[in-house]
Scaffold this motif. Structure first.
Motif, short mmCIF file in Angstrom:
data_model
loop_
_atom_site.label_atom_id
_atom_site.label_comp_id
_atom_site.label_asym_id
_atom_site.label_seq_id
_atom_site.Cartn_x
_atom_site.Cartn_y
_atom_site.Cartn_z
N ILE A 22 46.54 33.92 47.86
CA ILE A 22 45.08 33.96 47.41
C ILE A 22 46.28 32.17 47.05
O ILE A 22 45.35 31.06 48.02
CB ILE A 22 45.60 33.64 45.69
N CYS A 23 47.09 32.20 47.12
CA CYS A 23 47.83 31.18 47.52
C CYS A 23 48.03 30.15 48.56
O CYS A 23 47.66 29.13 48.89
CB CYS A 23 49.39 30.96 46.78
N ALA A 50 31.63 40.86 49.13
CA ALA A 50 33.35 40.95 49.49
C ALA A 50 34.13 41.75 48.55
O ALA A 50 34.84 42.54 48.28
CB ALA A 50 34.05 39.67 50.19
N LEU A 51 33.96 40.97 47.31
CA LEU A 51 35.32 41.62 46.03
C LEU A 51 34.67 43.46 45.38
O LEU A 51 35.15 43.04 45.47
CB LEU A 51 33.93 41.13 44.88
N VAL A 79 34.51 32.89 51.43
CA VAL A 79 34.55 34.71 51.26
C VAL A 79 35.97 35.02 51.57
O VAL A 79 36.43 36.11 50.48
CB VAL A 79 33.53 34.96 52.10
N THR A 80 36.40 35.05 52.19
CA THR A 80 37.45 35.50 52.67
C THR A 80 39.45 35.59 51.53
O THR A 80 39.41 36.00 51.63
CB THR A 80 38.69 35.44 53.55
N TRP A 81 39.34 33.84 51.16
CA TRP A 81 39.72 33.57 50.34
C TRP A 81 40.08 34.15 48.93
O TRP A 81 40.28 34.68 48.57
CB TRP A 81 40.05 31.80 50.02
N LEU A 82 38.17 34.36 49.25
CA LEU A 82 37.93 34.58 46.38
C LEU A 82 38.12 36.09 46.81
O LEU A 82 38.00 35.76 45.63
CB LEU A 82 36.54 33.74 46.70
N PHE A 110 41.66 41.51 43.84
CA PHE A 110 43.05 42.43 44.21
C PHE A 110 43.80 41.81 43.48
O PHE A 110 45.14 42.00 43.14
CB PHE A 110 43.22 41.95 45.77
N LEU A 111 43.85 40.44 43.10
CA LEU A 111 44.63 39.58 42.23
C LEU A 111 44.18 40.24 40.26
O LEU A 111 45.09 40.40 39.84
CB LEU A 111 44.47 38.50 41.80
N LEU A 112 43.01 40.27 40.51
CA LEU A 112 42.73 40.27 38.92
C LEU A 112 42.62 41.81 38.42
O LEU A 112 43.20 41.74 37.28
CB LEU A 112 40.92 39.54 38.16
N SER A 113 41.52 42.54 38.96
CA SER A 113 41.88 43.77 38.72
C SER A 113 43.20 44.57 38.36
O SER A 113 42.94 45.60 38.00
CB SER A 113 41.12 44.40 40.00
#
Length: 461
Positions: free
Chosen positions: A63-64, A275-276, A395-398, A403-406
């Motif tokens: 994400i960064c 996508a999420l 969309v690709t970034w979000l 993968f970050l939060l779950s």
């Protein structure tokens, strides 16, 4: 009138193989480490929450770095971005393996598998954990650059083909992930030290990526050749030599996945959720399925990684045939059927847990999720009312948010309940797929075969 069929030039066909290889290496590098996640959890003596938070460092890095991908592509081209990222992932995972081996050599708290916080251990153990986190974060940062680069180049090749081939590229990623997962299973079964295992895998797939780069499309991604007259001639051969079988010039082709005529912001939001959902399925399988098989179902050794490999194998088969399925059923119906498969099969596996029900659920979930991310990205690439390529970048970034939060959030739930909660994420993702599929048009639509996404910053939304 039906769109003319385009015969790609040999250079474009070689570029298709090169993009497939880049997707393959990306999947294989990442998947090599997944069957060894339980070993990493035990070595660093992590609780379920800290394990999830540690795994989340990879998507945090992604994400960064994501916002810089478009700028880098404009500067050095999408093909170079993808190849450079492949090298970065390989180096990062090699260092991850070496640091884990170093931590294991300390003994002590590592013997209490799943103990708790990494900060409650000795100073040397804390230093090892911090170094692990830094290089794992860096691996995710390189992965995001590779992801955007290979998708941008794949869509460029697709426009030269004049028909949908993006799902086959994602099938290459899945095939690579199956290969990498099986390598990880075999290395675990053989007792191969993690450091040597990941270094060998990195060298192998970096070489594959470097060879693939030589066959990508030349020239910049805005259609301008690089390097003077010779490069201009090569660029014309690669992109401009596509011939229409009907004898005319290359025209529009059925490569675009259309969306309903809604607010561009709403469309981007729905495609992001779609996508999420695809990302949640892959993340739950990669982060938790090996632990679930080992700790809940009693599967021992490297065989515990079979749930993840099984999902990837069926996903690969689904993606390699997805373009024909989408042509026959349409994008919307494809996702409706896929979402139903995911929800029912994995829902049954969670309610009646066993090795058999889990593996069958993974097979059907892999088929069901095969088209989710490719269709979301294809639709996001050309949303009416937005600059070309902006939707894809957003969309690709979000998507990385899943993968970050779950992992840490699911880790908290698992810590309070059981690992079955982690697997319940998959049928929930199936429901999200059903809830967002309606935003896609029933059929693919025509669009120009020569346009290249401008990949301007997503902030233009």
């Amino acid at each position: 009138m039906a769109a003319p069929l385009i015969t790609p030039s040999p250079a474009v066909r070689r570029a298709r193989g090169a993009v497939f290889a880049l997707f393959f290496t990306n999947g294989a590098l990442f998947a090599n480490i997944i069957p060894r996640y339980p070993e990493i959890k035990d070595t660093f003596a992590l609780s379920d929450f800290w394990y999830g938070a540690t795994i989340a460092l990879f998507p945090l890095g992604a994400i960064c770095s994501g916002p810089f991908a478009a700028r880098l592509i404009r500067r050095i081209t999408s093909a170079r971005t993808a190849t450079m990222g492949t090298v970065g992932i390989g180096v990062s995972l090699t260092m991850v393996g070496a640091i884990t081996v170093w931590r294991a050599s300390m003994g002590g708290a590592a013997a209490t598998a799943g103990g708790g916080s990494p900060w409650s251990q000795g100073m040397a153990a804390v230093v090892a954990y911090v170094l692990f986190g830094v290089v794992y974060f860096a691996g995710g940062a390189f992965d995001s650059l590779t992801d955007v680069g290979q998708n941008a180049h794949g869509l460029r090749v697709q426009r030269s083909y004049g028909r949908s081939i993006i799902s086959s590229f994602h099938g290459g990623w899945s095939l690579g992930a199956v290969t990498g997962g099986l390598m990880g299973v075999a290395a675990t079964q053989a007792g191969l030290p993690l450091g040597w295992h990941l270094m060998a895998a990195a060298i192998l797939f970096i070489v594959v990526g470097a060879v693939a780069y030589r066959f990508t499309l030349p020239g910049s991604d805005d259609g301008r050749p690089e390097g003077g007259v010779d490069a201009a001639a090569a660029h014309a051969d690669a992109v401009g030599a596509a011939e229409v079988r009907s004898g005319g010039a290359a025209g529009p082709a059925e490569t675009g996945v259309g969306t309903l005529r809604l607010s561009p912001t709403l469309v981007v939001a729905l495609l992001t959720v779609m996508a999420l959902a695809g990302g949640l399925i892959e993340d739950a399988a990669s982060t938790w399925s090996t632990l679930y098989m080992r700790d809940e179902l009693g599967v021992v050794g490297g065989m515990a990684g079979l749930a993840y490999v099984t999902l990837l194998a069926s996903q690969t088969a689904g993606r390699l045939s997805a373009d024909r399925v989408v042509d026959a059923l349409g994008p919307r119906n494809t996702l409706f059927i896929g979402g139903a498969l995911i929800t029912v099969s994995t829902g049954v596996a969670v309610l009646w847990p066993s090795v058999a029900s889990t593996l069958v659920g993974m097979v059907l979930a892999g088929v069901g999720c095969a088209s989710i991310v490719p269709l979301a990205m294809n639709a996001a690439d050309d949303i009416p009312g937005l600059p070309a390529g902006s939707g894809l970048t957003v969309v690709t970034w979000l998507m990385r948010l899943s993968f970050l939060l779950s992992p840490p959030l699911v880790g908290l739930v698992v810590q309070a309940t059981s690992l079955r909660a982690a697997m319940a994420v998959i049928p929930i993702a199936g429901l999200l797929t059903l809830a967002t599929a309606w935003v896609l048009a029933p059929r693919a639509r025509a669009r120009s075969g020569g346009r290249t996404p401008d990949l301007r910053p997503a902030a233009r939304l």
